[in-house]
Design a protein around this motif. Sequence first.
Motif, mmCIF file in Angstrom:
data_model
loop_
_atom_site.group_PDB
_atom_site.id
_atom_site.type_symbol
_atom_site.label_atom_id
_atom_site.label_comp_id
_atom_site.label_asym_id
_atom_site.label_seq_id
_atom_site.Cartn_x
_atom_site.Cartn_y
_atom_site.Cartn_z
ATOM 1 N N LYS A 280 37.286 -19.605 2.148
ATOM 2 C CA LYS A 280 38.457 -18.891 2.665
ATOM 3 C C LYS A 280 38.107 -17.473 3.065
ATOM 4 N N LYS A 281 37.176 -16.857 2.305
ATOM 5 C CA LYS A 281 36.772 -15.492 2.639
ATOM 6 C C LYS A 281 36.085 -15.442 4.018
ATOM 7 N N ILE A 282 35.328 -16.497 4.285
ATOM 8 C CA ILE A 282 34.647 -16.531 5.595
ATOM 9 C C ILE A 282 35.673 -16.618 6.733
ATOM 10 N N THR A 283 36.659 -17.495 6.567
ATOM 11 C CA THR A 283 37.674 -17.638 7.637
ATOM 12 C C THR A 283 38.527 -16.381 7.769
ATOM 13 N N GLU A 284 38.846 -15.738 6.639
ATOM 14 C CA GLU A 284 39.626 -14.497 6.703
ATOM 15 C C GLU A 284 38.830 -13.406 7.406
ATOM 16 N N MET A 285 37.513 -13.392 7.088
ATOM 17 C CA MET A 285 36.691 -12.369 7.741
ATOM 18 C C MET A 285 36.633 -12.594 9.269
ATOM 19 N N ILE A 286 36.473 -13.878 9.668
ATOM 20 C CA ILE A 286 36.437 -14.177 11.117
ATOM 21 C C ILE A 286 37.740 -13.759 11.796
ATOM 22 N N GLU A 287 38.851 -14.041 11.130
ATOM 23 C CA GLU A 287 40.157 -13.653 11.689
ATOM 24 C C GLU A 287 40.265 -12.145 11.805
ATOM 25 N N TYR A 288 39.751 -11.449 10.783
ATOM 26 C CA TYR A 288 39.805 -9.977 10.787
ATOM 27 C C TYR A 288 38.926 -9.401 11.904
ATOM 28 N N LEU A 289 37.697 -9.920 12.001
ATOM 29 C CA LEU A 289 36.767 -9.399 13.029
ATOM 30 C C LEU A 289 37.310 -9.633 14.454
ATOM 31 N N THR A 290 37.849 -10.798 14.635
ATOM 32 C CA THR A 290 38.388 -11.134 15.985
ATOM 33 C C THR A 290 39.515 -10.191 16.380
ATOM 34 N N LYS A 291 40.343 -9.818 15.400
ATOM 35 C CA LYS A 291 41.482 -8.942 15.675
ATOM 36 C C LYS A 291 41.032 -7.501 15.894
ATOM 37 N N ILE A 292 40.098 -7.034 15.038
ATOM 38 C CA ILE A 292 39.662 -5.634 15.092
ATOM 39 C C ILE A 292 38.808 -5.366 16.327
ATOM 40 N N HIS A 293 37.921 -6.273 16.648
ATOM 41 C CA HIS A 293 36.953 -6.031 17.738
ATOM 42 C C HIS A 293 37.278 -6.820 18.998
ATOM 43 N N GLU A 294 38.555 -7.041 19.225
ATOM 44 C CA GLU A 294 38.980 -7.790 20.420
ATOM 45 C C GLU A 294 38.586 -7.046 21.701
ATOM 46 N N GLY A 295 37.961 -7.760 22.609
ATOM 47 C CA GLY A 295 37.558 -7.158 23.887
ATOM 48 C C GLY A 295 36.182 -6.564 23.848
ATOM 49 N N LYS A 296 35.582 -6.425 22.619
ATOM 50 C CA LYS A 296 34.244 -5.841 22.507
ATOM 51 C C LYS A 296 33.190 -6.895 22.157
ATOM 52 N N PHE A 297 33.582 -7.806 21.237
ATOM 53 C CA PHE A 297 32.648 -8.842 20.798
ATOM 54 C C PHE A 297 33.343 -10.192 20.843
ATOM 55 N N ASN A 298 32.518 -11.186 20.989
ATOM 56 C CA ASN A 298 33.018 -12.555 20.929
ATOM 57 C C ASN A 298 32.401 -13.227 19.698
ATOM 58 N N PHE A 299 33.227 -13.742 18.777
ATOM 59 C CA PHE A 299 32.785 -14.354 17.513
ATOM 60 C C PHE A 299 32.961 -15.859 17.605
ATOM 61 N N SER A 300 31.901 -16.592 17.174
ATOM 62 C CA SER A 300 31.989 -18.056 17.153
ATOM 63 C C SER A 300 31.377 -18.596 15.853
ATOM 64 N N LEU A 301 32.112 -19.543 15.214
ATOM 65 C CA LEU A 301 31.678 -20.147 13.939
ATOM 66 C C LEU A 301 31.949 -21.651 14.040
ATOM 67 N N GLU A 302 30.900 -22.422 14.104
ATOM 68 C CA GLU A 302 31.073 -23.860 14.344
ATOM 69 C C GLU A 302 31.492 -24.615 13.071
ATOM 70 N N HIS A 303 30.850 -24.319 11.903
ATOM 71 C CA HIS A 303 31.220 -25.044 10.680
ATOM 72 C C HIS A 303 30.828 -24.236 9.437
ATOM 73 N N ILE A 304 31.418 -24.622 8.318
ATOM 74 C CA ILE A 304 31.094 -24.020 7.003
ATOM 75 C C ILE A 304 30.585 -25.164 6.090
ATOM 76 N N GLU A 305 29.430 -24.955 5.515
ATOM 77 C CA GLU A 305 28.787 -26.024 4.718
ATOM 78 C C GLU A 305 28.730 -25.602 3.220
ATOM 79 N N PHE A 306 29.079 -26.510 2.350
ATOM 80 C CA PHE A 306 29.047 -26.265 0.891
ATOM 81 C C PHE A 306 27.811 -26.969 0.305
#
Length: 511
Positions: free
Chosen positions: A469-495
Amino acid sequence: MSKKTEHSFSSVISVNPYKDTYLSGISSFLSQTNSPEFSKEQYAISYLNTKGFINSQISISKNIPEEDLHDAINNKVYDELALDQAVTYQIQFIETFNSLDEDNRNFHVFIIDPLTIEETFSIVTSKIKYIDTIIPSPLLLKSLYEKEIIETGGVHCFIYFQENDAFITVYSEKEFLYTKSINYSFLQMHERFCELYGERVEFENFIEFFSEHNLKETNSDYKEYFIKLYKEIFANANDILTYVKRAYELEKIEHVYIGSQIQTVTKLDEMTEVELGIKSSNFEFNYGFESDGAYIDQLHALMHIYTTLPKDEKYDCNFTTYHRPPKFMQRESGKIILLSVASLVLAFMYPVTYWVLTYAQTLQYDLLSTEYTELHNIKITRQATLKNREADKAKVLTLLDKEIKDYSEKKATLIKIHDVKVNYPMKAKLLSVLTKDLNKFNINIDSLSYKEDEKLKTFTLNLISEKDKKITEMIEYLTKIHEGKFNFSLEHIEFKEKSKKYFSELKVSIL
């Protein structure tokens, strides 16, 4: 006045052949000439008094061809007016248009005995030799309309008194309609005045009273008889105008212009308006001439104005027999002389032409030889100069190639330095920003890599977290904060069971 007629003349001289007076016009200045002389550059014009010619109207069938018109008019004039067949009269005519007569052409004809012209102008031609135009005096009035000195149309009457003639002329819609000589010239008025007065009065005294005394103010014994004389004149004029209105079906005479060859103090126009009941004006017009201060006979002024009219605005009615001789080349003698000269020229033309051409060719050859030598020397000099310039050019190109090579090497070095200077700090800065954001969510980095192509610069971060959940929250946060500057992509999370942790690969592309 400087006129432009069919030819160009520097001056105009107008002639009154009945009093042997001459008025010369240069530019816009008129002056009386007591000793006129012939000049090639002088245009001469004169007129015929109304009592000197016969005036009538005739009709000719429209079927008569134009080339036969003159003969047809002459024949009809002789028949209708019963002229003496033994006399060759001079006949001139002007056409008048009658919309009611569809079958015939109508003309005003002017007829004069050649002996009358010869007698009238014998003194004049002894002084100035040639007269370019001799026109019936009533036709001179046409210039008043063409020059817009009289601007209105309608029916106008002109009454003019001269020493040996007096005339009444009527114009309708700015075209000649009728003219008649009346028996009230100054000489005839003098005779009639003497009859009314009952005794002989000197002609000079009569003229002096006529010109210098106002009938309204004078107490002279002549006043009563002058008034009687004027009443007779106006009664005669009224009879003529009554006839004209009836003969030409005119409703009314709209204006009368009255004047005389000599200046008068008595207002003739006021008397005319009272006696005839028609609006009247003085027969004195502003022609735009300057003079030496002397009174100008109106017919003299009209002649000078007439010469300024274009040919198509004049009445073609010229009685002169005193034409200028044709130009030298148009005379028979001139043609013979020119033919003789031409024959002599042709006889000598070939040898002279051959000699001239030979001389011209020799002269041309010498000139071309000199020019060739000069051009050849210039050619050799310029060829040597070109060789020197080409050698210098080769040296300069070699130096230029070396400089270009050095420039390219330095440019490449600077680009590398710039890339290191600019891009490396940018990468470090980006990693610093991302590390701070990862720390906020307690996410660690296992490894990272950087890839760059022509279109895209990409960081790949291998993330390790206790919770997905921390990984997904971080991705959501980064996408919102750095919109228009960076493009973030995460294909899968493995346990992974072994480490009890979550692993994922985050790709960050710089926009």
